[in-house]
Enzyme design. Sequence first.
Site, PDB file in Angstrom:
ATOM      1  N   GLU A 105      -5.343 -21.121 -37.977  1.00  0.00           N
ATOM      2  CA  GLU A 105      -4.778 -20.210 -38.989  1.00  0.00           C
ATOM      3  C   GLU A 105      -3.156 -20.387 -38.786  1.00  0.00           C
ATOM      4  O   GLU A 105      -2.458 -20.260 -39.825  1.00  0.00           O
ATOM      5  CB  GLU A 105      -5.276 -18.999 -38.560  1.00  0.00           C
ATOM      6  CG  GLU A 105      -6.628 -18.390 -38.758  1.00  0.00           C
ATOM      7  CD  GLU A 105      -7.311 -18.559 -37.163  1.00  0.00           C
ATOM      8  OE1 GLU A 105      -7.105 -19.619 -36.346  1.00  0.00           O
ATOM      9  OE2 GLU A 105      -7.821 -17.520 -36.830  1.00  0.00           O
ATOM     10  N   CYS A 145      -8.316 -14.178 -33.969  1.00  0.00           N
ATOM     11  CA  CYS A 145      -7.989 -13.442 -32.687  1.00  0.00           C
ATOM     12  C   CYS A 145      -6.944 -12.472 -33.224  1.00  0.00           C
ATOM     13  O   CYS A 145      -6.277 -12.592 -34.175  1.00  0.00           O
ATOM     14  CB  CYS A 145      -7.696 -14.396 -31.745  1.00  0.00           C
ATOM     15  SG  CYS A 145      -5.971 -15.310 -32.083  1.00  0.00           S
ATOM     16  N   CYS A 199      -3.528 -14.269 -34.249  1.00  0.00           N
ATOM     17  CA  CYS A 199      -3.739 -14.841 -35.756  1.00  0.00           C
ATOM     18  C   CYS A 199      -3.810 -13.681 -36.686  1.00  0.00           C
ATOM     19  O   CYS A 199      -3.043 -13.801 -37.959  1.00  0.00           O
ATOM     20  CB  CYS A 199      -5.003 -15.704 -35.644  1.00  0.00           C
ATOM     21  SG  CYS A 199      -4.664 -17.346 -35.083  1.00  0.00           S
ATOM     22  N   HIS A 244      -3.651 -22.607 -33.189  1.00  0.00           N
ATOM     23  CA  HIS A 244      -4.904 -22.056 -33.704  1.00  0.00           C
ATOM     24  C   HIS A 244      -4.775 -22.661 -35.193  1.00  0.00           C
ATOM     25  O   HIS A 244      -3.839 -22.743 -35.962  1.00  0.00           O
ATOM     26  CB  HIS A 244      -5.210 -20.689 -33.727  1.00  0.00           C
ATOM     27  CG  HIS A 244      -5.311 -20.004 -32.257  1.00  0.00           C
ATOM     28  ND1 HIS A 244      -5.790 -18.937 -32.178  1.00  0.00           N
ATOM     29  CD2 HIS A 244      -5.329 -20.859 -30.987  1.00  0.00           C
ATOM     30  CE1 HIS A 244      -6.005 -18.708 -30.932  1.00  0.00           C
ATOM     31  NE2 HIS A 244      -5.568 -19.746 -30.105  1.00  0.00           N
TER      32      HIS A 244
END
Length: 149
Positions: free
Chosen positions: A55, A83, A86, A53
């Site tokens: 992040e 999420c 993260c 992801h």
Amino acid sequence: MSFTSFMDLALEEARAAGRRGEVPVGAVVASPEGRIVARAGNRTRELADPTAHAEMLAIRAACAALGRERLTGHDLYVTLEPCPMCAAAIGFARIRRLYYGAADPKSGGTAHGARVFAHPQCHHAPEVYDGIGAGEAERLLKGFFEEKR
């Protein structure tokens, strides 16, 4: 010292991710002095890695650039509510402030869903500011998913 938002750079990363066929999410890590330390967009498909992801990639790159596992005093700008995975990484990295754009009622982990930072086992919770660049972030995401249907 005045506030400078780096959400425009996170949105650039999100657009680039969308052009690569990734879900258009972008992230930027800024130092306490307002210097960009790292920036990234989603690469889960490209890297065949469900943890890639925006992040996570930005946090990893910032830690590598600084040679340490914590980003104390640093800020993270991300186009979509993180999420739970993260959000946990943001806490472990000791991010000072989290700025995010679009809310994610389905998969979010900060204001929705797991609410990682409100959990009693959370050792560090950043200051959280939402809705920064939300309109553009939402347009990118909606456009991406409309094309997929």
